[in-house]
Design an enzyme around this catalytic site. Structure first.
Site, mmCIF file in Angstrom:
data_model
loop_
_atom_site.group_PDB
_atom_site.id
_atom_site.type_symbol
_atom_site.label_atom_id
_atom_site.label_comp_id
_atom_site.label_asym_id
_atom_site.label_seq_id
_atom_site.Cartn_x
_atom_site.Cartn_y
_atom_site.Cartn_z
ATOM 1 N N LEU A 255 47.635 25.074 40.144
ATOM 2 C CA LEU A 255 46.210 24.933 39.870
ATOM 3 C C LEU A 255 45.694 26.155 39.123
ATOM 4 O O LEU A 255 46.287 27.234 39.159
ATOM 5 C CB LEU A 255 45.438 24.746 41.181
ATOM 6 C CG LEU A 255 45.807 23.490 41.984
ATOM 7 C CD1 LEU A 255 45.033 23.453 43.293
ATOM 8 C CD2 LEU A 255 45.550 22.237 41.167
ATOM 9 N N CYS A 256 44.579 25.962 38.457
ATOM 10 C CA CYS A 256 43.901 27.006 37.689
ATOM 11 C C CYS A 256 43.784 28.270 38.524
ATOM 12 O O CYS A 256 43.414 28.182 39.698
ATOM 13 C CB CYS A 256 42.525 26.506 37.274
ATOM 14 S SG CYS A 256 41.537 27.711 36.394
ATOM 15 N N PRO A 257 44.111 29.402 37.986
ATOM 16 C CA PRO A 257 44.495 29.720 36.608
ATOM 17 C C PRO A 257 46.002 29.842 36.401
ATOM 18 O O PRO A 257 46.442 30.334 35.372
ATOM 19 C CB PRO A 257 43.838 31.080 36.386
ATOM 20 C CG PRO A 257 44.003 31.764 37.717
ATOM 21 C CD PRO A 257 43.827 30.644 38.746
ATOM 22 N N ASP B 165 47.265 19.964 36.189
ATOM 23 C CA ASP B 165 45.973 20.463 36.659
ATOM 24 C C ASP B 165 44.884 19.968 35.705
ATOM 25 O O ASP B 165 44.960 20.228 34.501
ATOM 26 C CB ASP B 165 45.994 21.991 36.691
ATOM 27 C CG ASP B 165 44.656 22.600 37.089
ATOM 28 O OD1 ASP B 165 43.785 21.866 37.596
ATOM 29 O OD2 ASP B 165 44.484 23.814 36.888
ATOM 30 N N ASP C 192 41.408 24.911 29.954
ATOM 31 C CA ASP C 192 41.961 26.263 30.049
ATOM 32 C C ASP C 192 42.989 26.584 28.968
ATOM 33 O O ASP C 192 42.977 27.681 28.407
ATOM 34 C CB ASP C 192 42.610 26.483 31.418
ATOM 35 C CG ASP C 192 41.608 26.532 32.551
ATOM 36 O OD1 ASP C 192 40.400 26.660 32.273
ATOM 37 O OD2 ASP C 192 42.031 26.440 33.713
#
Length: 75
Positions: A13-15, A40, A46
């Protein structure tokens, strides 16, 4: 399109997908292409933002099953 290295970021998941892509791009020579596979939902925003900020070129983006594929050419 051909690529020189691959990063499987599924399940991250981010980041983390972007952070791992940055690390994976480090040893590549300028002009080489990294293929990133991510699932994600935030990666859709992103990854292009990361490329723009770092000066890399996002040369391809596509859906593949439940994941997205990003092709990043190193600056």
């Amino acid at each position: 399109m051909d690529y020189d290295a691959e990063l499987d970021a599924r399940g991250l998941l981010c980041p983390l997908p972007v952070l791992k892509a940055r690390k994976r791009l480090e040893p590549l020579a300028s002009g080489q292409v990294l293929r990133v596979v991510a699932d994600d939902p935030a990666a859709i925003v992103d990854v292009p933002h990361f490329c723009a900020e770092a000066g890399h070129e996002l040369v391809g983006q596509a859906d593949e099953g439940d994941a997205q594929i990003y092709l990043i050419r190193k600056a």
